[in-house]
Design an enzyme around this catalytic site. Structure first.
Site, PDB file in Angstrom:
ATOM      1  CB  THR A   1       2.808  48.666  40.366  1.00  0.00           C
ATOM      2  OG1 THR A   1       1.778  49.615  40.631  1.00  0.00           O
ATOM      3  CG2 THR A   1       2.217  47.457  39.674  1.00  0.00           C
TER       4      THR A   1
ATOM      5  CD  GLU B   1      -1.061  55.698  45.892  1.00  0.00           C
ATOM      6  OE1 GLU B   1      -2.092  55.927  45.254  1.00  0.00           O
ATOM      7  OE2 GLU B   1      -0.081  55.093  45.412  1.00  0.00           O
TER       8      GLU B   1
ATOM      9  CG  HIS C   1      -3.269  49.750  40.433  1.00  0.00           C
ATOM     10  ND1 HIS C   1      -2.630  49.286  39.314  1.00  0.00           N
ATOM     11  CD2 HIS C   1      -2.311  49.938  41.368  1.00  0.00           C
ATOM     12  CE1 HIS C   1      -1.335  49.175  39.586  1.00  0.00           C
ATOM     13  NE2 HIS C   1      -1.110  49.564  40.825  1.00  0.00           N
TER      14      HIS C   1
ATOM     15  N   GLY D   1      -2.538  57.510  37.571  1.00  0.00           N
ATOM     16  CA  GLY D   1      -1.190  57.896  37.179  1.00  0.00           C
ATOM     17  C   GLY D   1      -0.804  57.400  35.798  1.00  0.00           C
ATOM     18  CG  HIS D   2       0.901  53.356  33.550  1.00  0.00           C
ATOM     19  ND1 HIS D   2       2.270  53.290  33.542  1.00  0.00           N
ATOM     20  CD2 HIS D   2       0.493  52.762  32.408  1.00  0.00           C
ATOM     21  CE1 HIS D   2       2.670  52.655  32.461  1.00  0.00           C
ATOM     22  NE2 HIS D   2       1.612  52.332  31.749  1.00  0.00           N
TER      23      HIS D   2
ATOM     24  CG  HIS E   1       3.140  54.440  45.990  1.00  0.00           C
ATOM     25  ND1 HIS E   1       2.137  53.542  45.746  1.00  0.00           N
ATOM     26  CD2 HIS E   1       3.969  53.838  46.869  1.00  0.00           C
ATOM     27  CE1 HIS E   1       2.335  52.445  46.456  1.00  0.00           C
ATOM     28  NE2 HIS E   1       3.451  52.591  47.146  1.00  0.00           N
TER      29      HIS E   1
END
Ligand code: PXP
Length: 237
Positions: A100, A70, A190, A213-214, A43
């Site tokens: 974000t 993204e 997310h 991701g996180h 992203h």
């Protein structure tokens, strides 16, 4: 089966902290693939605070799985993706300075805007997904934009999951059923994690792809990248 696309933005955040090339984004992406990731997501943001535009160009020729980019469809972003030609672009509505992504598209008010961009991207041979919340009106209207898929914004699911998971999943099942009826492919992302992923997939097994991701990169601090990717893929079975 739902595919796992690993979002490597956080890895770029660590690299950028020191200005050098540790960790090496391209190497990490290749290792994610080697450990079983079925896609890589990036992203790039206008301030390039994590993934840089050059990272995107460097990644394309070396990836062997699906590449998903993204971003908000600014002129610069669209030029980048049309030159790189990933398998998929996911359009998000967040303003340039957003910490974000924190909301889906209003596809009713942005229908003409999205339609023009999506037509252009599809002419370039790129599949287009748009980030969306669970309001079925936005999903029905997404069809008119020409999008191939919608990506459900799962932060509200992830936070409510900790309080009442039946309540958390309800609007997501309705939205996913609506997308399926409309003939749209379905992605989700997310705040998905080892805590909430399995339940999501159990209830909406027709999700084509999750991008994570996180939580995944954070889990890798404890379990290592290889075991972490295996654990996430186990949740998708
Ligand atoms: N999907 C979109 C559109 C995003 O912006 C992000 C965050 O970059 C993700 C998925 C992945 O979210 P997380 O890092 O919480 O897994």
């Amino acid at each position: 089966m739902t595919k796992l696309s690993v979002n490597i933005n956080k890895v770029a955040t660590i690299r950028n902290a020191r200005g050098g090339n540790i960790p090496d984004i391209c190497l990490v992406a290749k290792d994610c693939e080697r450990f079983g990731a079925q896609g890589i997501t990036v992203h790039p943001r206008p301030d390039e605070r994590h993934i840089r535009y050059q990272d995107v160009r460097d990644l394309k020729p070396i990836l062997t799985t699906e590449f998903n980019i993204e971003g908000y469809p600014s002129t610069g972003f669209l030029e980048l993706v049309k030159s790189v030609k990933p398998h998929q672009v996911t359009l998000v509505p967040d303003p340039p300075g957003a910490l974000t992504s924190n909301a889906g598209w209003d596809t009713i008010h942005n229908q003409d805007f999205l339609k023009e961009i999506i037509t252009d991207l599809k002419h370039a041979g790129i599949r287009v997904s748009i980030f969306i919340d669970t309001d079925v009106k936005n999903i029905e209207s997404a069809v008119k934009t020409g999008a191939d898929r919608v990506e459900l914004y799962t932060e509200p699911y992830a936070s409510e999951y900790l309080i009442n998971r039946e309540k958390a999943i309800a609007s997501f099942i309705r939205a996913a059923e609506c997308a399926r009826t409309c003939g749209l492919g379905l992605n989700a992302g997310h705040d998905l994690s080892l805590v909430n992923l399995k339940y999501l997939i159990q209830h909406i097994p027709w999700i084509d792809e999750v991008s994570i991701g996180h939580a995944l990169i954070s889990d890798a601090l404890y379990f290592g990248l290889e075991k972490t990717i295996r654990r996430y893929k186990d949740q998708l079975k």
